[in-house]
Write a protein that holds these residues in place. Structure first.
Motif, mmCIF file in Angstrom:
data_model
loop_
_atom_site.group_PDB
_atom_site.id
_atom_site.type_symbol
_atom_site.label_atom_id
_atom_site.label_comp_id
_atom_site.label_asym_id
_atom_site.label_seq_id
_atom_site.Cartn_x
_atom_site.Cartn_y
_atom_site.Cartn_z
ATOM 1 N N VAL A 5 0.497 -1.086 0.072
ATOM 2 C CA VAL A 5 -0.207 0.061 0.196
ATOM 3 C C VAL A 5 0.890 0.834 -0.121
ATOM 4 O O VAL A 5 0.319 1.825 -0.878
ATOM 5 N N ARG A 6 2.224 0.887 0.938
ATOM 6 C CA ARG A 6 2.908 2.465 1.047
ATOM 7 C C ARG A 6 3.190 2.051 -0.612
ATOM 8 O O ARG A 6 3.435 3.917 -0.545
ATOM 9 N N ASP A 75 -8.107 4.926 -2.053
ATOM 10 C CA ASP A 75 -9.955 4.889 -1.223
ATOM 11 C C ASP A 75 -10.144 3.680 -0.473
ATOM 12 O O ASP A 75 -11.349 4.153 0.327
ATOM 13 N N GLY A 76 -10.283 2.972 -0.949
ATOM 14 C CA GLY A 76 -11.450 1.454 -0.901
ATOM 15 C C GLY A 76 -10.422 1.059 1.167
ATOM 16 O O GLY A 76 -11.721 1.022 2.126
ATOM 17 N N MET A 77 -9.256 1.266 1.265
ATOM 18 C CA MET A 77 -8.510 0.930 1.695
ATOM 19 C C MET A 77 -8.233 2.228 2.769
ATOM 20 O O MET A 77 -9.007 2.040 4.572
ATOM 21 N N ALA A 78 -8.531 2.885 2.217
ATOM 22 C CA ALA A 78 -9.415 4.405 3.102
ATOM 23 C C ALA A 78 -10.532 4.279 4.502
ATOM 24 O O ALA A 78 -10.355 4.690 5.675
ATOM 25 N N ALA A 82 -11.360 3.854 8.041
ATOM 26 C CA ALA A 82 -12.329 4.788 8.642
ATOM 27 C C ALA A 82 -13.145 4.461 8.857
ATOM 28 O O ALA A 82 -14.081 5.146 10.907
ATOM 29 N N GLU A 83 -13.983 3.518 8.025
ATOM 30 C CA GLU A 83 -14.835 2.819 8.749
ATOM 31 C C GLU A 83 -15.082 1.894 10.117
ATOM 32 O O GLU A 83 -15.429 1.984 11.223
ATOM 33 N N ALA A 135 -13.018 12.916 0.195
ATOM 34 C CA ALA A 135 -13.855 11.566 -0.895
ATOM 35 C C ALA A 135 -13.948 10.392 -0.278
ATOM 36 O O ALA A 135 -14.135 9.550 -0.647
ATOM 37 N N SER A 136 -12.425 10.097 0.774
ATOM 38 C CA SER A 136 -12.419 8.613 0.371
ATOM 39 C C SER A 136 -12.933 7.923 1.839
ATOM 40 O O SER A 136 -12.320 7.204 2.332
#
Length: 311
Positions: A5-6, A75-78, A82-83, A135-136
């Motif tokens: 990811v990084r 975006d999906g990982m973020a 977050a969720e 947005a993410s």
């Protein structure tokens, strides 16, 4: 080498910043380290991802293809992180902002409105980065500025509320500067000065360069971050654009520019329909900051601004 990811985050940062130098600053790493990482990623993928040019980096066709797959993954990982954090904790509000004197008043009003809500604040020099974070799902709201002539890259699915359509940018200088004796300063009065600007702030250098070109000026420019710039200004080594809400300081003079050639638009970004109260509290905090700045208050009076009646 396996991509992580990084690595994807580094590629997107380079593409968004347009240069390895800016991307390295945003990622908190050195430029040589980021350059080495990019070469390793390109070797692993067996293809060149960016064209290195004198003015920066731009993606190759192959790079655009890789970035098109990388962004949804990031975006999906973020959003997942977050969720998960939101579910694990109580009610909270995650704020993002570029630097502003309205922030203390905004936080104070939000704490008063929602005393049981945990409020966090993330400040970044890049409005575009903050918009991507909303947005993410990494932020709930973001207070950002858009430099006139340099439109922000607004991700789809965001709602923008306009706080101020055109906020003039003033100039800061040493109180010993000859122009500091004037209530309003003409750009020509500063033709012989060095200017300092932070190139990592989206649109700031481009906006200043356009204003110089329109005025027929080509002054020397020092690229520096905010704290370094303040030292240069106080010592009389440079002048710099600044927000009109900048507070009075004994060691610095804040003056408007004749004709207001530099300006920004102030915006609050959220997901559609979310947090309308945050906008109202931000507006009240901005008005408070505007009215406590002598130079800005005088400017508002001269221009019969509706902000005078809105406090």
């Amino acid at each position: 080498m396996e991509l992580e990811v990084r690595h994807l985050r580094a590629l997107c940062a380079i593409a968004d910043a347009g240069s390895l130098h800016k991307a390295a600053r945003q990622l908190g790493v050195s430029q040589p380290s980021l350059t080495t990482q990019l070469r390793r990623i390109e070797r692993a993928l067996d293809g060149e991802l960016f064209l290195r040019e004198r003015t920066g980096c731009r993606p190759t066709p192959f790079g655009r293809s890789v970035l098109g797959r990388a962004r949804p993954l990031l975006d999906g990982m973020a959003a997942l992180v977050a969720e998960a954090r939101a579910m694990a904790s109580g009610p909270r509000l995650r704020l993002g902002s570029t630097a502003s004197r309205a922030l203390p008043g905004w936080l104070r009003r939000l704490h008063r409105r929602w005393p049981d809500t945990e409020t966090s604040l993330f400040v970044d020099v890049s409005p575009n980065a903050l918009l991507r974070m909303v947005a993410s799902g990494q932020l709930d709201v973001a207070f950002v500025h858009e430099v006139e002539g340099s439109p922000l890259r607004v991700p789809p699915g965001l709602e923008l509320r306009v706080l101020v359509e055109r906020e003039p940018q003033f100039v800061s200088m040493s109180p010993d500067h000859p122009a500091a004796r004037r209530g309003v300063v003409d750009l020509q009065d500063l033709a012989g000065d060095r200017w300092t600007v932070d190139p990592s702030v989206d649109g700031e250098w481009d906006g200043l360069r356009r204003v110089f070109a329109a005025a027929g000026l080509d002054p020397p420019v020092l690229h520096a971050d905010y704290h370094t710039a303040s030292s240069l200004i106080v010592s009389g080594e440079a002048v710099a654009p600044c927000q009109p809400t900048s507070g009075p300081r004994a060691d610095m003079a804040i003056r408007p520019l004749a004709g207001d050639p530099l300006a920004v638009r102030l915006l609050l970004a959220t997901r559609p329909g979310e947090h309308p109260e945050a906008f109202e509290d931000l507006r009240a905090a901005y008005l408070e900051a505007a009215h406590t700045s002598p130079a800005y208050r005088a400017w508002l009076r001269r221009h019969a601004s509706p902000l005078l009646a809105a406090s």
